[in-house]
Design an enzyme around this catalytic site. Structure first.
Site, PDB file in Angstrom:
ATOM      1  CG  ASP A 203       2.159  -0.621   2.661  1.00  0.00           C
ATOM      2  OD1 ASP A 203       2.399  -1.927   2.739  1.00  0.00           O
ATOM      3  OD2 ASP A 203       1.205  -0.821   3.273  1.00  0.00           O
ATOM      4  CE  LYS A 210      -1.166  -2.838   1.238  1.00  0.00           C
ATOM      5  NZ  LYS A 210      -2.188  -2.354   2.191  1.00  0.00           N
ATOM      6  CG  ASP A 221       0.566   3.617   2.520  1.00  0.00           C
ATOM      7  OD1 ASP A 221      -0.800   4.459   3.472  1.00  0.00           O
ATOM      8  OD2 ASP A 221       1.154   2.842   3.452  1.00  0.00           O
ATOM      9  CG  ASP A 280      -0.471  -4.095   4.949  1.00  0.00           C
ATOM     10  OD1 ASP A 280       0.084  -3.757   4.620  1.00  0.00           O
ATOM     11  OD2 ASP A 280      -1.871  -4.524   4.211  1.00  0.00           O
ATOM     12  NE  ARG A 284      -0.553  -0.430  13.019  1.00  0.00           N
ATOM     13  CZ  ARG A 284      -1.729  -1.600  13.114  1.00  0.00           C
ATOM     14  NH1 ARG A 284      -2.554  -1.957  13.870  1.00  0.00           N
ATOM     15  NH2 ARG A 284      -2.870  -1.689  11.635  1.00  0.00           N
TER      16      ARG A 284
END
Length: 369
Positions: A203, A210, A221, A280, A284
């Site tokens: 990720d 990030k 992740d 990011d 979900r």
């Protein structure tokens, strides 16, 4: 590591450890003691050990061995200078060796499944991606009688998994949805338990990249998916009387000219549209399609989601507690009881139907609208 139980001392041991204990000792205390004994022997370079645990009953002797075994886990695969491994064989002396060995068997299969999941988690992202992850899962789990179905990107698109596909569209390795099914009830239990795990093999944050600090840890992740695979493996390895479906939502979130952008609007499998405020917030998205898929195709009685979803959880609770959200008090109580018995720690977070919560969810970047 070879673990055995006997009612007398074994020959050719490098070291013998005598323990004090009592029949009222609990499982957690026994596991912690086992871990301490392992580390003490490891520090001394002991390879073959005898642990005199004759003052413990069979159950506690088994948990002692479980703590000993779990503490032995290392991931040396890529190290040119290997870490010390600790004891290679251990014999636990107990008054009821057959009973202790029988009690230890299910603990052993669970530990081995946790080791397998940990190996996946510790692999670097240049080795593990959605494709190679799926290959390893299939090779490991199918021989145990677990049905493994790998839904590739083209089929995911046909099924309407726009959210999961969007996350992986910036990676050269397309996303996957891995479906596991284990039925130890031979069809008697129609509605399964569903376990859904986040499987982001790396990720970067995508276009909303990030900060560089600690980004290397983002190969982990996919720990939620690994936990799902490990749980289903443990059930199958001990022929548990359970019907479980596991969904591993795999993708790699990378910045690229094809990546999903902040401001994009995508459509999930449920038919709901999603405004992407921050790329990011990818976890979900893959989970929403995974949960829709399992509910449409398996009608589970319970859905449990396992995910490294947000750093806000550790900001709120530190590193010892996992954040738990539940809309079912009885279900949470079962989890809490299991957590206490296993030595894990969870903390329940608020989840209500209040107007304020609903508005906050609707306005958070990346949430369903």
């Amino acid at each position: 590591m070879k673990v055995s139980f006997e009612n007398a001392g074994a020959d050719k041991a490098d070291a013998t450890v005598s323990l004090t204990g009592n029949q009222n000792q609990n499982a957690k205390t026994s596991r912690v003691l086992g871990a301490k004994v392992f580390n003490a022997l490891k520090a001394r370079g002991v390879k073959n050990a005898v642990v005199a645990a004759d003052k413990l009953d069979a159950a506690n002797a088994a948990h002692l061995a479980d703590g000993f075994l779990r503490e032995s886990y290392t991931f040396n695969k890529y190290k040119t200078t290997k870490q010390a491994q600790g004891p290679e064989t251990v014999t636990f002396v107990t008054a009821a060796p057959k009973e202790a060995a029988a009690a230890f068997e299910s603990l052993r299969t669970t530990a081995e499944s946790a080791f397998w999941a940990s190996d996946l988690i510790n692999e670097p992202a240049n080795v593990i991606n959605p494709e190679t992850y799926a290959e390893r899962v299939k090779a490991e789990l199918e021989p145990l009688g677990i049905k493994v179905r790998i839904i590739e990107a083209d089929e995911m698109k046909k099924l309407g998994m726009g959210a999961a596909c969007a996350v992986g569209q910036g990676s050269k390795t397309p996303p996957r949805m891995i479906v596991l099914e284990y039925d130890g009830t031979n069809g008697a239990q129609k509605q399964p338990l569903a376990l859904v795990g986040k499987g982001i093999t790396f990720d970067s944050g995508g276009i909303s990249i990030k900060p560089g600090a600690n980004m290397g840890n983002m190969s982990m992740d996919m720990s939620g998916a690994a936990a799902v695979g490990g749980a289903v493996r443990a059930l199958a390895a001990r022929s548990a009387k359970a019907h479980v479906v596991g969904i591993m939502a795999m993708a790699e979130n990378m910045p690229d000219q094809n990546s999903v952008r902040p401001g994009d609007i995508i459509t999930s499998m449920s038919g709901k549209t999603i405004y992407v405020g921050n790329t990011d917030a990818e976890g979900r998205l893959v989970l929403s399609d995974a949960m829709t898929y399992v509910q449409k195709n398996y009608d589970p009685h319970t859905v449990v989601d396992i995910a490294t979803l947000t750093g806000s959880a550790s900001a709120a609770l530190g590193t010892e507690f996992a954040a738990a959200f539940s809309n079912d008090d009885r279900l949470f109580d079962k989890f809490n009881k299991a957590a206490n018995a296993s030595g894990e720690k969870i903390w329940r977070m608020p989840l209500t139907e209040s107007t304020a919560f609903k508005k906050a969810v609707e306005s958070v970047s990346g949430m369903l609208t």
